[in-house]
Write a protein that holds these residues in place. Structure first.
Motif, PDB file in Angstrom:
ATOM      1  N   HIS A 109       0.829  -1.202   0.000  1.00  0.00           N
ATOM      2  CA  HIS A 109       0.000   0.000   0.000  1.00  0.00           C
ATOM      3  C   HIS A 109       0.868   1.258   0.000  1.00  0.00           C
ATOM      4  O   HIS A 109       0.646   2.183  -0.777  1.00  0.00           O
ATOM      5  CB  HIS A 109      -0.932   0.001   1.217  1.00  0.00           C
ATOM      6  CG  HIS A 109      -1.693   1.289   1.353  1.00  0.00           C
ATOM      7  ND1 HIS A 109      -2.813   1.570   0.609  1.00  0.00           N
ATOM      8  CD2 HIS A 109      -1.462   2.378   2.115  1.00  0.00           C
ATOM      9  CE1 HIS A 109      -3.253   2.781   0.907  1.00  0.00           C
ATOM     10  NE2 HIS A 109      -2.451   3.300   1.826  1.00  0.00           N
ATOM     11  N   SER A 110       1.881   1.254   0.883  1.00  0.00           N
ATOM     12  CA  SER A 110       2.706   2.457   1.010  1.00  0.00           C
ATOM     13  C   SER A 110       3.453   2.776  -0.282  1.00  0.00           C
ATOM     14  O   SER A 110       3.604   3.934  -0.655  1.00  0.00           O
ATOM     15  CB  SER A 110       3.707   2.296   2.152  1.00  0.00           C
ATOM     16  OG  SER A 110       3.031   2.027   3.365  1.00  0.00           O
ATOM     17  N   MET A 111       3.942   1.758  -0.948  1.00  0.00           N
ATOM     18  CA  MET A 111       4.769   2.015  -2.127  1.00  0.00           C
ATOM     19  C   MET A 111       3.956   2.113  -3.426  1.00  0.00           C
ATOM     20  O   MET A 111       4.447   2.634  -4.425  1.00  0.00           O
ATOM     21  CB  MET A 111       5.841   0.919  -2.295  1.00  0.00           C
ATOM     22  CG  MET A 111       6.800   0.774  -1.122  1.00  0.00           C
ATOM     23  SD  MET A 111       7.511   2.331  -0.533  1.00  0.00           S
ATOM     24  CE  MET A 111       8.658   2.691  -1.861  1.00  0.00           C
ATOM     25  N   LEU A 112       2.736   1.611  -3.404  1.00  0.00           N
ATOM     26  CA  LEU A 112       1.983   1.554  -4.659  1.00  0.00           C
ATOM     27  C   LEU A 112       0.783   2.483  -4.708  1.00  0.00           C
ATOM     28  O   LEU A 112       0.212   2.714  -5.764  1.00  0.00           O
ATOM     29  CB  LEU A 112       1.538   0.110  -4.951  1.00  0.00           C
ATOM     30  CG  LEU A 112       2.680  -0.903  -5.113  1.00  0.00           C
ATOM     31  CD1 LEU A 112       2.140  -2.314  -5.253  1.00  0.00           C
ATOM     32  CD2 LEU A 112       3.563  -0.550  -6.301  1.00  0.00           C
ATOM     33  N   SER A 113       0.359   3.025  -3.563  1.00  0.00           N
ATOM     34  CA  SER A 113      -0.742   3.983  -3.633  1.00  0.00           C
ATOM     35  C   SER A 113      -0.154   5.353  -3.971  1.00  0.00           C
ATOM     36  O   SER A 113       1.035   5.591  -3.802  1.00  0.00           O
ATOM     37  CB  SER A 113      -1.520   4.026  -2.319  1.00  0.00           C
ATOM     38  OG  SER A 113      -0.680   4.423  -1.268  1.00  0.00           O
ATOM     39  N   GLY A 114      -0.996   6.247  -4.430  1.00  0.00           N
ATOM     40  CA  GLY A 114      -0.475   7.519  -4.936  1.00  0.00           C
ATOM     41  C   GLY A 114       0.317   7.221  -6.200  1.00  0.00           C
ATOM     42  O   GLY A 114      -0.183   6.574  -7.112  1.00  0.00           O
ATOM     43  N   SER A 115       1.579   7.633  -6.240  1.00  0.00           N
ATOM     44  CA  SER A 115       2.423   7.245  -7.365  1.00  0.00           C
ATOM     45  C   SER A 115       2.930   5.840  -7.098  1.00  0.00           C
ATOM     46  O   SER A 115       3.537   5.582  -6.074  1.00  0.00           O
ATOM     47  CB  SER A 115       3.631   8.178  -7.489  1.00  0.00           C
ATOM     48  OG  SER A 115       3.203   9.514  -7.478  1.00  0.00           O
ATOM     49  N   ALA A 116       2.682   4.911  -8.024  1.00  0.00           N
ATOM     50  CA  ALA A 116       3.125   3.533  -7.829  1.00  0.00           C
ATOM     51  C   ALA A 116       4.572   3.405  -8.281  1.00  0.00           C
ATOM     52  O   ALA A 116       4.890   3.644  -9.443  1.00  0.00           O
ATOM     53  CB  ALA A 116       2.230   2.585  -8.624  1.00  0.00           C
ATOM     54  N   GLU A 117       5.432   3.045  -7.340  1.00  0.00           N
ATOM     55  CA  GLU A 117       6.859   3.038  -7.648  1.00  0.00           C
ATOM     56  C   GLU A 117       7.267   1.805  -8.440  1.00  0.00           C
ATOM     57  O   GLU A 117       7.059   0.675  -7.995  1.00  0.00           O
ATOM     58  CB  GLU A 117       7.644   3.098  -6.329  1.00  0.00           C
ATOM     59  CG  GLU A 117       9.076   3.455  -6.567  1.00  0.00           C
ATOM     60  CD  GLU A 117       9.942   3.157  -5.380  1.00  0.00           C
ATOM     61  OE1 GLU A 117       9.937   3.949  -4.427  1.00  0.00           O
ATOM     62  OE2 GLU A 117      10.644   2.128  -5.427  1.00  0.00           O
ATOM     63  N   SER A 118       7.897   2.001  -9.597  1.00  0.00           N
ATOM     64  CA  SER A 118       8.223   0.872 -10.465  1.00  0.00           C
ATOM     65  C   SER A 118       9.288  -0.042  -9.847  1.00  0.00           C
ATOM     66  O   SER A 118       9.195  -1.254  -9.959  1.00  0.00           O
ATOM     67  CB  SER A 118       8.685   1.362 -11.839  1.00  0.00           C
ATOM     68  OG  SER A 118       9.819   2.186 -11.684  1.00  0.00           O
TER      69      SER A 118
END
Ligand SMILES: Cc1cc2nc3c(=O)[nH]c(=O)nc-3n(C[C@H](O)[C@H](O)[C@H](O)COP(=O)(O)OP(=O)(O)OC[C@H]3O[C@@H](n4cnc5c(N)ncnc54)[C@H](O)[C@@H]3O)c2cc1C
Ligand code: SF4
Ligand code: SF4
Ligand code: FES
Lengths: 283, 244, 344
Positions: free
Chosen positions: C106-115
């Motif tokens: 959730h933290s890394m993929l919500s908002g801007s999803a980090e590739s």
């Protein structure tokens, strides 16, 4: 809660690669501040709104969040103004026309322009706070008939620290701009107001139902400006503030910019006062 | 023109100098960036002006004071190397005792022949622009500073404790092995080299700004050493920095 | 859902079998009394009974130090970093650890999803394992029982020294194809594994406690003992803050931009150029840490952002205990409530 299976590969982003932008103009405008004009690689527009920022970088040195100082109505190019205070900013001091700067962004929420149309705009800028607000001011001036009065309060420590003095002169000369400038420590040549920026507020004649205030300045300034505006009975939800926090990523990941539970880089840097009033860490 | 740099040593074991000479692989790269014009242990040249002067060792006598002022006058940038120069280091332990006693112990009956001062950081005598901490300083850290200066960039300042680097390397914490480590309040930047080799941190890079000294003493004593011993450990490299 | 029996002595064979599906990563002994997740070289090295690893499994998706790009100073250009998307099997993961990965998603993929994160997270499979809670685990108090199987493809539940292997997904099923050391069996409920550490309230009552906890006296007490080392946050499986810095080679020609885990417990975390520090005191930082776990994200997502692994407590040199702080806040809240009622 966002789940892995909700995300498609193409929805993910390479968040940390900069776009290399050419410096097309550079000028040291005060002892500490330098102005830059930049161009995107294909001359495309940056696509920002007033109040947004970019992450500027130089390889080997680092990255820093810097407000976009030009109005979105300026085509093809955008402007920054950077105060030399630390590692990166002191290296950028040596950047001249032709050099390349890494840019990521624009990031964050700027001023909600749709809510500002038709309103009287009261700009309160302390020191380097004029940099992001200049974007708003010039946007208002470029679309002058879409807004009511434009009142600009600008305070600097000394006359020599005043930014964009040429523009200040033009604004002063326009009769559709009400400009009030003050300095904390005047020198012999200074003929204008002296004192901190809040001293400019009591004598203002504001139309309370149509005035929107936009405030940016050093951390200590906000509380006092908000207090003065409140004592003029300006409603809380008509006050916008642009806050500064330590930032690293600019995209809501690194955690540095948090103000209690909100991310300054995503939910801000421009906040409505109502939204940050309950946050103990905000002002 | 390449920056002209020089190395000088004051009161120290010269461990830091030796450390520099070990560079071997990197020395040629370094010489691409700078001209070494004075290097007490390596060559004899002298110059009137230095772009960068590197100072080792602490200031412990009136003649040291005179000499460091002279070097400062001739240098654009002055860098303190190693904990003796940065904060007095181990030498400063003598400051915990009356100066006369110290002279007597060291020089015996000849004590009046040798002028001595409390061991001071270089920065307490002249302006120090940058520092490389550690006893001895690490090559890596020295190179980082040098590269930064060559790039016209401020060298890194370390504001995080040794524990951070220790954790990132996934070391087993020495407290879990029954040892007492100064990592939590010691300035990092050493890549936690001691704990990584099972050796507890002795605080050679100095204590962080605003440390919780009482809290740290409590941590140390609750892990099995006496308050006296805990204080001694804390002071080993930091007599000039910590008030106990 | 199928359930098979598996002898403890056959677990290494299972691990070897799983290597057909990618690199297997599993807990190993580290130092005198610790554990860490490592790539399996020899399946007999894998530890089945462990309390917790030093660093959380997070390190495999968000590495402690990660190259974000390479650059050349001479050409003012950068080089992208290829993040490999190799299939990986994570073996012997505890339920709270799996839950921490779901939160990290959730933290890394919500908002801007980090590739970068997304790529590493792709094609990973998880095999869970039950554990015997020690004096630091308290995951039950945050809603995660030992046998919580969400997120796993396979799960090993220890029964009388041997195991019951649960097949939870198609991927799990696939991973067992051709492995013949298992026999279909009836799932059993294991009694007698208890959490020794507990938060006194159900976790859904904590947001209310935290609503009134901002100005509690508890923070000052914790701050007086905290030495600010950052161990609690650096070992936390749901913390994800990082710092970014540029590293330049001795040649002064090439270098790389890196990120490394950072900690909001460090005094410099919220400091800006010019010296202003937005969380200057240890009190502010301790409070922020706890609010991040039990209030800010929880208000939005409805789940505590703490998974009860006990690392922050086990690895704190000052012995500061997360559940104890929460219990003290609860106690204080009860007292305050009592006084409010008595006055009425
Ligand atoms: C939204 C926003 C807009 C800004 N706009 C401008 C602007 O238009 N002009 C300008 O001169 N300055 C602006 N600043 C401040 C500017 O970001 C800092 O002065 C700059 O980061 C200092 O970097 P440094 O490397 O020179 O300093 P150092 O002290 O060496 O900083 C190292 C790093 O810490 C972080 N950092 C340090 N200070 C700040 C800070 N004040 N804010 C955020 N991160 C920080 C950055 O990541 C920086 O690279 C803005 C800050 C924010 C948050
Ligand atoms: S061994 Fe020392 S430096 Fe490493 S985590 Fe433990 S206390 Fe910190
Ligand atoms: S591990 Fe303990 S001492 Fe270290 S920062 Fe966290 S609470 Fe403080
Ligand atoms: S700057 Fe990284 S989260 Fe806001």
């Amino acid at each position: 809660m966002k789940r892995l299976q909700d995300v498609e590969h193409h929805e993910t982003e390479d968040l940390y690669y900069p776009t290399m932008c050419k410096v097309t103009g550079a000028k040291q405008i005060t002892e500490m501040e330098k102005w830059y004009e930049l161009e995107m690689p294909e001359g495309q527009s940056l696509g920002h709104g007033p109040g947004q920022f970019v992450e500027v970088s130089a390889f080997g040195i680092g990255e820093a969040p810097i407000s976009i100082s030009s109005s979105p109505s300026k085509n093809g190019k955008f402007e920054l103004c950077i105060r030399q205070v630390g590692t990166l900013t002191n290296v950028l001091k040596n950047y001249e026309t032709g050099d390349m700067m890494g840019i990521r962004g624009p990031f964050g929420k700027g001023f909600p322009m749709e809510k500002l149309f038709g309103k009287d705009i009261l700009v309160v800028a302390g020191g380097i706070g004029l940099v992001p607000l200049r974007s708003l001011i010039n946007y208002v001036l470029d679309n002058r008939k879409d807004f009511g009065r434009l009142i600009i309060l600008y305070g600097a420590k000394t006359p020599s620290e005043l930014l964009f003095t040429d523009e200040l002169e033009t604004w002063k000369d326009r009769d559709d701009v009400e400009l009030h400038v003050t300095v904390d420590q005047p020198d012999e040549t200074w003929k204008g107001n002296t004192g901190v920026i809040t001293t400019l507020i009591p004598s203002l004649d504001l139309k309370l139902n149509t005035t929107i205030a936009a405030i940016t300045g050093p951390p200590v300034m906000y509380k006092f400006v908000v207090m003065s505006l409140k004592s003029k009975q300006l409603p809380d939800d008509q006050i916008y503030l642009s806050l500064e926090r330590r930032m690293k990523c600019g995209v809501g990941k690194c955690g540095h910019c948090q103000i209690n539970g909100v991310y300054c880089c995503q939910d801000g840097p421009v906040f409505n006062y109502v939204d940050i009033k309950p946050l103990e860490e905000a002002l | 023109m390449k920056p002209q740099v020089a190395f000088f040593d004051f009161t120290s074991c010269e461990g830091c100098q030796l450390n520099k000479l070990n560079f071997e692989n990197d020395l040629l790269d370094i010489l691409k960036h700078v001209d070494i014009v004075e290097f007490r242990e390596a060559m004899d040249d002298k110059a009137d002006h230095y772009d960068i002067a590197f100072i080792e060792g602490s200031i412990t006598s009136p003649s040291c004071v005179e000499r460091i002022h002279d070097i400062r006058r001739r240098s654009d940038i002055l860098v303190a190397l190693g904990s003796c120069a940065v904060n007095g280091g181990v030498n400063a332990m003598k400051n915990l005792h009356p100066i006369d006693e110290v002279r007597e112990t060291v020089y015996g009956d000849d004590k009046y022949l040798f002028a001595t001062l409390p061991a001071m950081a270089v920065s307490s005598v002249v302006k120090v622009d940058y520092e490389v901490r550690g006893c001895p300083m690490t090559q890596q850290d020295f190179l980082k500073l040098l590269i930064a200066l060559v790039l016209g960039k401020q060298p890194p300042k370390y504001g995080s404790p040794v524990c951070v680097e220790c954790k990132l390397k996934e070391n087993e914490c020495l407290y879990n092995r029954g040892m007492v480590c100064l990592g939590p309040i010691t300035r990092g930047g050493c890549d936690a080299v001691c704990p990584s080799f099972g050796q507890f941190c002795t605080g050679c890079r100095g204590i962080l700004d605003n440390p919780n000294i009482d809290g740290m003493l409590e941590v140390m004593t609750s892990h099995g050493i006496s308050l006296d011993e805990a204080k001694k450990r804390m002071l080993l490299y930091n007599s000039n920095e910590v008030q106990l | 859902m199928e359930c098979f029996s598996l002898l403890r002595s056959d677990v290494p064979a299972l691990i070897d079998h799983l290597r057909d599906f990618g690199e297997v990563i599993a807990p190993h002994g580290k130092g005198d009394v610790s554990y860490s997740f490592e790539v399996v070289r020899d399946s007999s090295d894998v530890v089945l009974d462990y309390n917790r690893t030093l660093l959380p499994l997070k390190k495999m998706f968000l590495p402690p130090v990660e190259k974000l790009m390479g650059f050349s100073l001479k050409n003012e250009s950068f080089e992208q970093v290829e993040v490999a998307i190799a299939p990986r099997v994570f073996f012997g993961v505890h339920s709270y650890e799996m839950q921490s990965i779901l939160r990290l998603d959730h933290s890394m993929l919500s908002g801007s999803a980090e590739s970068n994160y997304f790529k590493r997270r792709q094609s990973s499979r998880f095999l869970g394992i039950s554990f015997e809670p020690d004096e630091f685990h308290f995951s039950e108090s945050v809603g995660i029982v030992i046998e919580e199987m969400e997120g796993f493809d396979l799960f090993l539940n220890e029964v009388d020294g041997d195991f019951q292997l649960y097949v939870l997904t198609d991927n799990g099923q696939e991973m067992l194809n051709g492995f013949d050391k298992i026999n279909l069996t009836e799932p059993e409920i294991v009694e007698g594994r208890h959490f020794k550490k507990k938060i006194r309230y159900h976790y859904n009552r904590l947001p209310r406690v935290f609503q009134y906890a901002y100005h509690s006296d508890v923070w000052a007490d914790v701050a007086s003992r905290c030495v600010g080392c950052g161990a609690c946050t650096l070992t936390c499986p749901t913390c994800f803050c990082f710092d970014v810095h540029d590293h330049v080679e001795v040649t002064a020609e090439d270098g790389m931009r890196q990120r490394s885990w950072d900690s909001c417990m460090l005094s410099t975390f919220a400091e800006v150029a010019g010296g202003e520090n937005f969380r200057e005191k240890t009190i502010n930082r301790t409070r922020h840490r706890l609010f991040r776990k039990f209030k800010y994200i929880t208000d939005e997502e409805g789940l505590p952002w703490c998974v009860g692994c006990g690392r922050c407590t086990a690895f704190c040199p000052a012995g500061i205990s997360m559940p104890d702080i929460v219990n003290e806040l609860i106690q204080e809240d009860e007292k305050a409530q009592y006084h409010r009622t008595v006055r009425v």
